[in-house]
Motif scaffolding. Structure first.
Motif, PDB file in Angstrom:
ATOM      1  N   VAL A 562       0.892  -1.153   0.012  1.00  0.00           N
ATOM      2  CA  VAL A 562      -0.055  -0.001  -0.125  1.00  0.00           C
ATOM      3  C   VAL A 562       0.901   1.283   0.087  1.00  0.00           C
ATOM      4  O   VAL A 562       1.792   1.262   0.869  1.00  0.00           O
ATOM      5  CB  VAL A 562      -0.804   0.013   1.054  1.00  0.00           C
ATOM      6  N   ILE A 563       0.607   2.122  -0.920  1.00  0.00           N
ATOM      7  CA  ILE A 563       1.364   3.208  -1.117  1.00  0.00           C
ATOM      8  C   ILE A 563       0.462   4.699  -0.533  1.00  0.00           C
ATOM      9  O   ILE A 563      -0.818   4.537  -1.144  1.00  0.00           O
ATOM     10  CB  ILE A 563       1.644   3.948  -2.608  1.00  0.00           C
ATOM     11  N   PHE A 564       0.943   5.465   0.391  1.00  0.00           N
ATOM     12  CA  PHE A 564      -0.031   6.370   0.979  1.00  0.00           C
ATOM     13  C   PHE A 564       0.759   7.946   0.693  1.00  0.00           C
ATOM     14  O   PHE A 564       1.866   7.967   1.064  1.00  0.00           O
ATOM     15  CB  PHE A 564      -0.180   6.245   2.500  1.00  0.00           C
ATOM     16  N   ALA A 565      -0.138   8.695   0.207  1.00  0.00           N
ATOM     17  CA  ALA A 565       0.168  10.113   0.044  1.00  0.00           C
ATOM     18  C   ALA A 565      -0.801  10.977   0.607  1.00  0.00           C
ATOM     19  O   ALA A 565      -2.079  10.895   0.327  1.00  0.00           O
ATOM     20  CB  ALA A 565       0.260  10.189  -1.703  1.00  0.00           C
ATOM     21  N   LEU A 566      -0.016  12.008   1.321  1.00  0.00           N
ATOM     22  CA  LEU A 566      -1.093  13.185   1.961  1.00  0.00           C
ATOM     23  C   LEU A 566      -0.428  14.399   1.814  1.00  0.00           C
ATOM     24  O   LEU A 566       0.851  14.458   1.792  1.00  0.00           O
ATOM     25  CB  LEU A 566      -1.063  12.636   3.401  1.00  0.00           C
ATOM     26  N   THR A 567      -1.274  15.520   1.469  1.00  0.00           N
ATOM     27  CA  THR A 567      -0.921  16.888   1.482  1.00  0.00           C
ATOM     28  C   THR A 567      -1.772  17.694   2.357  1.00  0.00           C
ATOM     29  O   THR A 567      -3.048  17.380   2.271  1.00  0.00           O
ATOM     30  CB  THR A 567      -0.913  17.219   0.034  1.00  0.00           C
ATOM     31  N   ASP A 568      -1.321  18.678   2.680  1.00  0.00           N
ATOM     32  CA  ASP A 568      -2.138  19.360   3.458  1.00  0.00           C
ATOM     33  C   ASP A 568      -2.871  20.655   2.634  1.00  0.00           C
ATOM     34  O   ASP A 568      -3.307  21.620   3.003  1.00  0.00           O
ATOM     35  CB  ASP A 568      -1.624  20.068   4.729  1.00  0.00           C
ATOM     36  N   GLN A 569      -2.661  20.640   1.421  1.00  0.00           N
ATOM     37  CA  GLN A 569      -3.010  21.655   0.518  1.00  0.00           C
ATOM     38  C   GLN A 569      -4.208  21.272  -0.240  1.00  0.00           C
ATOM     39  O   GLN A 569      -4.577  20.255  -0.442  1.00  0.00           O
ATOM     40  CB  GLN A 569      -1.787  22.058  -0.620  1.00  0.00           C
ATOM     41  N   LYS A 635     -14.684  14.708   7.947  1.00  0.00           N
ATOM     42  CA  LYS A 635     -15.363  15.910   8.394  1.00  0.00           C
ATOM     43  C   LYS A 635     -14.194  16.549   9.412  1.00  0.00           C
ATOM     44  O   LYS A 635     -13.934  15.925  10.525  1.00  0.00           O
ATOM     45  CB  LYS A 635     -16.630  15.907   8.937  1.00  0.00           C
ATOM     46  N   ASN A 636     -14.228  17.751   9.216  1.00  0.00           N
ATOM     47  CA  ASN A 636     -13.451  18.694  10.188  1.00  0.00           C
ATOM     48  C   ASN A 636     -12.074  17.879  10.948  1.00  0.00           C
ATOM     49  O   ASN A 636     -11.919  17.824  11.952  1.00  0.00           O
ATOM     50  CB  ASN A 636     -14.363  19.071  11.593  1.00  0.00           C
ATOM     51  N   THR A 637     -11.480  17.504   9.946  1.00  0.00           N
ATOM     52  CA  THR A 637     -10.262  16.605  10.161  1.00  0.00           C
ATOM     53  C   THR A 637      -9.104  17.676   9.790  1.00  0.00           C
ATOM     54  O   THR A 637      -8.707  17.926   8.808  1.00  0.00           O
ATOM     55  CB  THR A 637     -10.293  15.377   9.775  1.00  0.00           C
ATOM     56  N   THR A 638      -7.827  17.508  10.464  1.00  0.00           N
ATOM     57  CA  THR A 638      -6.619  18.181  10.142  1.00  0.00           C
ATOM     58  C   THR A 638      -5.615  17.209   9.651  1.00  0.00           C
ATOM     59  O   THR A 638      -6.005  15.873   9.571  1.00  0.00           O
ATOM     60  CB  THR A 638      -5.752  18.629  11.439  1.00  0.00           C
TER      61      THR A 638
END
Length: 662
Positions: A562-569, A635-638
């Motif tokens: 599993v490859i996981f990518a996350l961005t805060d933009q 919902k409403n998650t950082t």
């Protein structure tokens, strides 16, 4: 031990004064005057404490013997009540007074006073009294016994107090629990792919396959004191007690895996669906729950067990991909029913899911074609500010037939009447449609969807075409159009819109394709769709390309393929979906998950190559989808919280798969 020592040395306790007296007596060695003064102070304090305690006891005793009720009558003395009774401070739970009956049930004949209620019953709390209720919620466990507790607040000079009455209900609880564990649950077991298993098989092979399934089911239920009976060629009725059902559920319904070992001469694996109804007031109600559960299991692709109680669904299994049905009888039946509905309606509204994509808009365009040919006013409900198919919408809006066809949910609410037909495409969950308020306002609803059904699906649909094996909603609509309208009545742009929907959900015909997928594509090609024009709709801008590469650069390997990518933009949803597809091209990757900011929420897009069921993964996050493509909205998650939640969901998914495999 430490708490008991601290309690013994509190002011007012005997040990406190003994220790005080010991120190005062020790002072005599240094000074007779100071030592004598200390002993005198100790004696005075002890006498004052005894007097205060006696006065307090007298006040409580007077209170117990003189409690007035309405009408001025005096209650009998509580001290002689046959019910165990306690008076305690409401703030701390400290017992001020208890009668002999309570001393007997608590075993504290001399030490109940000054103890706290939580020391005798750890689950005791006073919120129910503060809220004005007179009965403790549930049963209160005290030692090995259970009690119903009734009480009230008593304002007095000694502080806010509560009076509690205890009624022993241990035998009632035992009988109730026994009745619940022995209450029967009903189940319907179905062979998912009976037609595929028996196709081209000889009579002896058919008998061998069915006998093998019967044998494994019998072995599975042998030690469960259950009743298993076959009532159709591919269906069984199963009756079992709740306690035994819990044991089977704890083993994840191992028979699902055991039956998958059976295959015919063409290599088709046998799979089962189990629908279980429990907690019904009657057997008939439990059987109704079982029917809903088996429908849910089959609509999610089969090869799983679903338990339905009066409140919710529980899912087990669901590892296999959906099996394509080769018959189009259901499509023809649904097309006839939908045609009659359109004719009988005053107007037609078509609605997809929030943040609509090309599959939703393509399927909606196909339904617009059907309504237009039937001569009914038709509109597509879409939020054009939040859509991933803006280019396709612009192309359709340029046609004269689509002038003012695309409307907002607010405009749709104004124009709908009691005879309006709402067709929901590419979604089956009420919370995910473009406008949930519009869905609730219309009583004639048809649903056309290919995603696996979730627990909170759209109920009471007049017509429903829900086929998880289909590649896309556009494929299903294309099949319906073959029975609804003549081929030459489909506009070229409409055919291309549906072909774009199929192209999107199959990733260019590389995943989730079957014979019927290509038959639908061929039908649309005959209707005038040009593949080159469809591919232009999928061209991305330079900014989208850079966004996609930025997401890919943040990817990390979570293990298990599993490859996981996350961005805060905040990024374009199309770019996120394309990034998830591109990550799947990495060698050894079985699934990819991309998370990105969407306003105050975090959106999640997941893709799989077949070995991982991303729908089950996304359901852990409150989302859904199908076996190879799914998503969720946190919902409403950082971003930090999303990172933790998704990582835990991935670990939990593979932990469940390992336990099922074992």
């Amino acid at each position: 031990m430490k708490k008991k020592f601290q309690k013994a040395l509190q002011p007012g306790q005997t040990w406190f004064y003994l220790l005080f007296l010991l120190f005062a007596a020790g002072g005599l060695y240094f000074s007779l005057w100071y030592g004598a003064a200390g002993i005198a102070v100790c004696v005075v304090l002890r006498l004052a404490s005894l007097r205060q305690e006696s006065e307090r006891k007298r006040q409580v005793q007077d209170l117990m013997e003189n409690i007035e009720v309405s009408g001025g009558e005096i209650k009998p003395a509580v001290t002689h009540s046959p019910l165990p009774t306690v008076v305690a401070l409401a703030t701390t739970g400290e017992i001020i007074w208890a009668n002999e009956a309570f001393a007997e049930i608590s075993g504290q004949f001399s030490g109940a006073r000054h103890m706290r209620m939580t020391e005798l019953a750890p689950t005791f709390e006073t919120r129910w009294l503060i809220e004005g209720k007179e009965e403790f919620p549930g049963e209160l466990r005290m030692g090995r016994r259970a009690y119903h507790v009734f009480g009230s607040m008593i304002p007095s000079g000694a502080g806010q107090m509560m009076m509690l009455y205890f009624i022993d209900c241990t035998e009632y609880v035992r009988l109730r629990d026994a009745a619940e564990t022995r209450h029967p649950a009903l189940a319907i077991i179905a062979i998912d792919n009976y037609e595929e298993l028996m196709k081209n098989a000889t009579d002896s092979e058919k008998s061998a396959i069915l006998a093998d399934i019967d044998r494994r089911l019998s072995e599975w239920t042998r030690n469960s004191s259950a009743v298993l009976r076959k009532y159709d060629r591919d269906k069984y009725i199963f009756i079992i007690e709740n306690a035994e059902l819990d044991k089977l559920a704890a083993r994840k319904f191992a028979v699902l895996q055991e039956v998958r070992d059976i295959r015919n001469h063409e290599g088709v694996l046998a799979t089962l669906s189990i629908g279980i109804g429990r907690d019904g007031e009657t057997l008939a109600e439990s059987y109704q729950y079982a029917g809903l559960a088996i429908d849910m299991a089959l609509s999610r692709g089969g090869d799983q067990a679903v338990i339905k109680n009066r409140y919710t669904f529980e899912f087990y299994g669901g590892l296999s991909e959906e099996v394509e049905k080769r018959t189009k009888v259901k499509s023809r039946v649904v097309a006839n029913a939908l045609s009659q509905l359109i004719r009988d309606s005053s107007q037609v509204l078509v609605m997809g899911h929030k943040n609509s994509d090309m599959d939703a808009i393509g399927a909606a365009a196909g339904m617009v074609c059907a309504a237009r040919v039937k001569g009914k006013p038709v509109h597509i409900v879409v939020d054009q500010q939040h859509t991933m198919a803006s280019d396709l919408i612009e192309r359709l809006e340029s046609l004269p037939e689509y002038k003012d066809v695309f409307i907002s949910a607010e405009d749709a609410m104004i124009m709908c009447d009691f005879n309006t037909l709402l067709i929901v495409v590419d979604v089956n969950r009420p919370g995910y449609v473009e406008s949930e308020a519009l869905l609730q306002s219309i009583n004639k609803v048809a649903v056309i969807d290919h995603h696996r059904r979730a627990a909170d699906y759209i109920e009471n649909a007049v017509v429903s075409l829900h086929e998880p094996y289909a590649s896309s909603a556009s494929e299903l609509v294309s099949e319906l159009l073959q029975y609804l309208v003549p081929n030459n009545d489909i506009l070229t742009s409409e055919a291309e819109a549906m072909l774009a929907g199929i192209y999107l959900d199959t990733k260019g015909y590389s995943t989730r394709t079957g014979v019927r997928t290509f038959e639908a594509a061929a039908y649309l090609r005959r209707a005038g769709a040009e593949v080159s024009d469809v591919k232009r709709l999928f061209q991305s801008s330079f900014d989208q390309y850079m966004e996609r590469q930025k997401i890919i650069s943040s990817a990390r390997n979570c293990g298990q393929g599993v490859i996981f990518a996350l961005t805060d933009q905040e990024i374009d949803r199309i770019a996120a979906a394309q990034a998830a597809d591109e990550l799947l091209s990495i060698i050894g990757t079985r699934a990819s998950v991309v998370a990105f900011r969407s306003g105050a929420d975090m959106a999640v897009s997941a893709r799989a190559s077949g070995q991982v069921n991303v729908q089950l993964l996304m359901e852990r996050l409150g989302g859904g989808g199908n076996h190879s493509a799914a998503g969720a909205q946190l919902k409403n998650t950082t971003p930090e919280e999303a990172d933790r939640m998704i990582t835990e969901a991935i670990r939990g998914y593979f932990a469940d798969q390992e336990s099922e495999a074992q």
